[in-house]
Design a protein around this motif. Structure first.
Motif, PDB file in Angstrom:
ATOM      1  N   ALA A  54      82.941 -49.436 -17.274  1.00  7.30           N
ATOM      2  CA  ALA A  54      82.400 -50.228 -18.571  1.00  7.30           C
ATOM      3  C   ALA A  54      80.884 -49.661 -18.924  1.00  7.30           C
ATOM      4  O   ALA A  54      80.515 -49.073 -19.388  1.00  7.30           O
ATOM      5  CB  ALA A  54      82.766 -51.560 -18.470  1.00  7.30           C
ATOM      6  N   GLY A  55      79.792 -49.874 -17.758  1.00  3.90           N
ATOM      7  CA  GLY A  55      78.231 -50.041 -17.521  1.00  3.90           C
ATOM      8  C   GLY A  55      78.015 -48.037 -17.624  1.00  3.90           C
ATOM      9  O   GLY A  55      77.261 -47.548 -18.070  1.00  3.90           O
ATOM     10  N   MET A  56      78.825 -47.334 -17.022  1.00  3.74           N
ATOM     11  CA  MET A  56      79.539 -46.119 -16.783  1.00  3.74           C
ATOM     12  C   MET A  56      78.763 -45.875 -18.340  1.00  3.74           C
ATOM     13  O   MET A  56      78.758 -44.293 -19.162  1.00  3.74           O
ATOM     14  CB  MET A  56      79.350 -45.601 -15.907  1.00  3.74           C
ATOM     15  N   ALA A  57      80.144 -45.807 -18.897  1.00  6.73           N
ATOM     16  CA  ALA A  57      80.568 -45.766 -20.158  1.00  6.73           C
ATOM     17  C   ALA A  57      79.832 -45.948 -21.170  1.00  6.73           C
ATOM     18  O   ALA A  57      79.552 -44.554 -22.112  1.00  6.73           O
ATOM     19  CB  ALA A  57      82.018 -46.001 -20.387  1.00  6.73           C
ATOM     20  N   ALA A  58      79.547 -47.008 -20.825  1.00  2.00           N
ATOM     21  CA  ALA A  58      78.330 -46.658 -21.751  1.00  2.00           C
ATOM     22  C   ALA A  58      76.800 -46.959 -22.472  1.00  2.00           C
ATOM     23  O   ALA A  58      76.311 -45.893 -22.725  1.00  2.00           O
ATOM     24  CB  ALA A  58      77.767 -48.967 -21.781  1.00  2.00           C
ATOM     25  N   ARG A  59      76.256 -46.300 -20.702  1.00  3.25           N
ATOM     26  CA  ARG A  59      75.871 -45.290 -20.683  1.00  3.25           C
ATOM     27  C   ARG A  59      75.801 -44.359 -21.108  1.00  3.25           C
ATOM     28  O   ARG A  59      74.548 -43.276 -21.216  1.00  3.25           O
ATOM     29  CB  ARG A  59      74.951 -45.529 -18.864  1.00  3.25           C
ATOM     30  N   GLU A  60      76.621 -42.925 -21.229  1.00  4.78           N
ATOM     31  CA  GLU A  60      76.888 -42.165 -21.337  1.00  4.78           C
ATOM     32  C   GLU A  60      76.985 -42.076 -22.724  1.00  4.78           C
ATOM     33  O   GLU A  60      76.645 -40.282 -23.264  1.00  4.78           O
ATOM     34  CB  GLU A  60      78.272 -41.581 -21.322  1.00  4.78           C
ATOM     35  N   ILE A  61      76.377 -42.755 -24.134  1.00  8.31           N
ATOM     36  CA  ILE A  61      76.092 -42.859 -25.094  1.00  8.31           C
ATOM     37  C   ILE A  61      74.706 -42.302 -25.129  1.00  8.31           C
ATOM     38  O   ILE A  61      74.018 -43.111 -24.683  1.00  8.31           O
ATOM     39  CB  ILE A  61      76.314 -44.038 -26.038  1.00  8.31           C
ATOM     40  N   PRO A  62      74.047 -41.589 -26.421  1.00  3.98           N
ATOM     41  CA  PRO A  62      72.931 -41.074 -25.812  1.00  3.98           C
ATOM     42  C   PRO A  62      71.551 -41.832 -26.315  1.00  3.98           C
ATOM     43  O   PRO A  62      70.815 -41.924 -26.200  1.00  3.98           O
ATOM     44  CB  PRO A  62      72.776 -39.631 -26.269  1.00  3.98           C
ATOM     45  N   GLU A  63      72.536 -43.458 -27.528  1.00  6.51           N
ATOM     46  CA  GLU A  63      71.215 -43.261 -28.565  1.00  6.51           C
ATOM     47  C   GLU A  63      71.113 -45.033 -27.236  1.00  6.51           C
ATOM     48  O   GLU A  63      70.609 -46.053 -27.432  1.00  6.51           O
ATOM     49  CB  GLU A  63      71.715 -44.088 -29.492  1.00  6.51           C
ATOM     50  N   VAL A  64      71.679 -45.060 -26.767  1.00  2.00           N
ATOM     51  CA  VAL A  64      71.784 -46.363 -25.830  1.00  2.00           C
ATOM     52  C   VAL A  64      70.761 -46.104 -24.567  1.00  2.00           C
ATOM     53  O   VAL A  64      70.921 -45.254 -23.933  1.00  2.00           O
ATOM     54  CB  VAL A  64      72.815 -46.651 -24.892  1.00  2.00           C
ATOM     55  N   ALA A 130      87.414 -45.377 -21.850  1.00  2.00           N
ATOM     56  CA  ALA A 130      87.120 -44.846 -20.423  1.00  2.00           C
ATOM     57  C   ALA A 130      87.750 -46.517 -19.307  1.00  2.00           C
ATOM     58  O   ALA A 130      88.297 -46.484 -18.446  1.00  2.00           O
ATOM     59  CB  ALA A 130      85.983 -45.170 -19.955  1.00  2.00           C
ATOM     60  N   VAL A 131      88.042 -47.699 -19.943  1.00  2.00           N
ATOM     61  CA  VAL A 131      88.353 -48.705 -18.552  1.00  2.00           C
ATOM     62  C   VAL A 131      90.382 -48.524 -19.235  1.00  2.00           C
ATOM     63  O   VAL A 131      91.120 -48.294 -17.914  1.00  2.00           O
ATOM     64  CB  VAL A 131      87.962 -49.807 -18.829  1.00  2.00           C
ATOM     65  N   GLU A 132      90.651 -48.303 -20.431  1.00  2.00           N
ATOM     66  CA  GLU A 132      91.821 -47.794 -20.282  1.00  2.00           C
ATOM     67  C   GLU A 132      92.631 -47.332 -19.287  1.00  2.00           C
ATOM     68  O   GLU A 132      93.716 -47.081 -19.379  1.00  2.00           O
ATOM     69  CB  GLU A 132      92.483 -48.202 -21.975  1.00  2.00           C
ATOM     70  N   SER A 133      91.692 -45.682 -19.758  1.00  2.00           N
ATOM     71  CA  SER A 133      92.217 -44.694 -18.560  1.00  2.00           C
ATOM     72  C   SER A 133      92.128 -44.672 -17.151  1.00  2.00           C
ATOM     73  O   SER A 133      93.190 -43.446 -16.601  1.00  2.00           O
ATOM     74  CB  SER A 133      91.921 -43.677 -19.147  1.00  2.00           C
ATOM     75  N   MET A 134      91.193 -45.555 -16.818  1.00  2.00           N
ATOM     76  CA  MET A 134      90.957 -45.533 -15.743  1.00  2.00           C
ATOM     77  C   MET A 134      91.540 -46.658 -14.875  1.00  2.00           C
ATOM     78  O   MET A 134      92.063 -46.498 -13.749  1.00  2.00           O
ATOM     79  CB  MET A 134      89.326 -45.267 -15.403  1.00  2.00           C
ATOM     80  N   THR A 135      92.148 -47.564 -15.374  1.00  2.00           N
ATOM     81  CA  THR A 135      92.182 -48.906 -14.482  1.00  2.00           C
ATOM     82  C   THR A 135      94.395 -49.065 -15.291  1.00  2.00           C
ATOM     83  O   THR A 135      94.656 -50.118 -15.038  1.00  2.00           O
ATOM     84  CB  THR A 135      91.947 -49.921 -14.464  1.00  2.00           C
ATOM     85  N   GLY A 136      94.586 -48.584 -16.293  1.00  2.00           N
ATOM     86  CA  GLY A 136      95.830 -48.882 -17.136  1.00  2.00           C
ATOM     87  C   GLY A 136      96.021 -50.289 -17.396  1.00  2.00           C
ATOM     88  O   GLY A 136      96.838 -50.903 -17.927  1.00  2.00           O
ATOM     89  N   LEU A 137      94.478 -50.599 -17.626  1.00  2.00           N
ATOM     90  CA  LEU A 137      94.443 -52.744 -18.263  1.00  2.00           C
ATOM     91  C   LEU A 137      94.165 -52.626 -20.383  1.00  2.00           C
ATOM     92  O   LEU A 137      93.347 -51.394 -20.228  1.00  2.00           O
ATOM     93  CB  LEU A 137      92.967 -53.604 -18.000  1.00  2.00           C
ATOM     94  N   GLU A 138      94.867 -52.969 -20.585  1.00  2.00           N
ATOM     95  CA  GLU A 138      94.332 -53.260 -21.511  1.00  2.00           C
ATOM     96  C   GLU A 138      93.254 -53.666 -22.367  1.00  2.00           C
ATOM     97  O   GLU A 138      92.885 -55.229 -22.476  1.00  2.00           O
ATOM     98  CB  GLU A 138      95.447 -53.341 -23.229  1.00  2.00           C
ATOM     99  N   VAL A 139      91.804 -52.955 -23.193  1.00  2.00           N
ATOM    100  CA  VAL A 139      90.878 -53.922 -23.602  1.00  2.00           C
ATOM    101  C   VAL A 139      91.296 -54.151 -24.579  1.00  2.00           C
ATOM    102  O   VAL A 139      91.012 -53.296 -25.991  1.00  2.00           O
ATOM    103  CB  VAL A 139      89.724 -52.929 -23.378  1.00  2.00           C
ATOM    104  N   VAL A 140      90.729 -55.914 -24.914  1.00  2.00           N
ATOM    105  CA  VAL A 140      91.093 -56.680 -26.197  1.00  2.00           C
ATOM    106  C   VAL A 140      89.618 -56.731 -27.066  1.00  2.00           C
ATOM    107  O   VAL A 140      90.074 -56.311 -27.934  1.00  2.00           O
ATOM    108  CB  VAL A 140      92.139 -57.879 -25.709  1.00  2.00           C
ATOM    109  N   GLU A 141      88.892 -56.617 -26.259  1.00  2.00           N
ATOM    110  CA  GLU A 141      87.588 -56.358 -27.120  1.00  2.00           C
ATOM    111  C   GLU A 141      86.379 -55.694 -26.253  1.00  2.00           C
ATOM    112  O   GLU A 141      86.313 -56.294 -24.854  1.00  2.00           O
ATOM    113  CB  GLU A 141      86.780 -58.122 -27.776  1.00  2.00           C
ATOM    114  N   VAL A 142      85.578 -55.623 -27.427  1.00  2.00           N
ATOM    115  CA  VAL A 142      84.220 -55.158 -26.525  1.00  2.00           C
ATOM    116  C   VAL A 142      83.035 -55.735 -27.462  1.00  2.00           C
ATOM    117  O   VAL A 142      83.289 -55.597 -28.030  1.00  2.00           O
ATOM    118  CB  VAL A 142      84.132 -53.722 -26.509  1.00  2.00           C
ATOM    119  N   ASN A 143      82.824 -56.855 -26.625  1.00  2.00           N
ATOM    120  CA  ASN A 143      81.297 -57.695 -27.481  1.00  2.00           C
ATOM    121  C   ASN A 143      80.414 -56.408 -27.243  1.00  2.00           C
ATOM    122  O   ASN A 143      79.329 -57.115 -25.908  1.00  2.00           O
ATOM    123  CB  ASN A 143      81.240 -58.856 -27.306  1.00  2.00           C
TER     124      ASN A 143
END
Length: 166
Positions: A54-64, A130-143
C-alpha cells in the motif's frame, strides 16, 4: 473452450501471529488430486506485506509528496539522517487484515496545486489494484487523511538545513 479456475469461492482464511508476534492472514488452498497444482496448499500474508504494498502504491502517484503525519515525518527524517538508518516505506500506512479482506488507512502530504480529491481517488485506485492483485485479498476500503500540502519553496529550505538566511 478455456477452463477457468475460481480462486476465491472455496478459499477460507485464518488469522495468525508468527514467532515475533506479527499479525497476518493465511489464505487456505484447496486439497485433493482434482485441484490444480497452483491452488494446493496455504499462503500466508503478513500485515507488514500489505502495508508495504500500500505504501509503495501510494507513492507511485506523482501528486503525493510524502506519507505520514507531522510527527511521523519528523521521526522519519531523523531516522534517514542517522548513519545506517533508512526511511520506512510503511510510515503513514495502517492496515487491518482479515481472513479474506483488508482495509487500508493512509496519511499523505499532497503537492501544492494538485486536486486533493483527484489525488485521493488516484491513490485509492492504485492501492486497491496493487493490494488485490498481489495478495488476493479484497480491499474493502482505503481511508485517506491529507495532513499537509507541500509548498515548492519548502524543498529549498530543507536543502539549506532549515536556515532562513545564508
Amino acid at each position: 473452450m478455456a477452463e477457468t479456475t475460481d480462486r476465491t469461492s472455496s478459499d477460507a482464511g485464518t488469522s495468525y501471529r508468527n514467532e515475533t508476534g506479527e499479525k497476518g492472514t493465511t489464505l487456505k488452498g484447496r486439497r485433493g488430486a482434482d485441484t490444480p497444482p497452483g491452488l494446493r496448499g496455504d499462503t500466508t500474508v503478513a500485515d507488514k506485506v500489505v502495508s508495504t504494498i500500500a505504501g509503495m502504491a501510494a507513492r507511485e502517484i506523482p501528486e503525493v509528496h510524502n506519507l505520514g503525519g507531522g510527527m511521523a515525518r519528523a521521526f522519519g527524517a531523523v531516522r534517514e539522517r542517522v548513519p545506517g538508518g533508512s526511511g520506512d516505506i510503511t510510515r503513514g500506512v495502517g492496515v487491518e487484515v482479515g481472513e479474506r479482506q483488508a482495509a487500508v488507512d493512509l496519511d499523505i502530504v499532497v503537492e501544492y496545486g494538485a486536486s486533493i480529491l483527484d489525488t485521493a481517488g488516484d491513490v485509492r485506485a492504485n492501492v486497491i489494484r496493487a493490494v488485490e492483485s498481489m495478495t488476493g485479498l479484497e480491499v474493502v476500503e482505503v481511508n485517506i487523511a491529507v495532513h499537509d500540502v507541500h509548498l515548492p519553496d519548502e524543498a529549498e529550505e530543507s536543502e539549506q538545513g532549515g536556515r532562513r538566511v545564508a
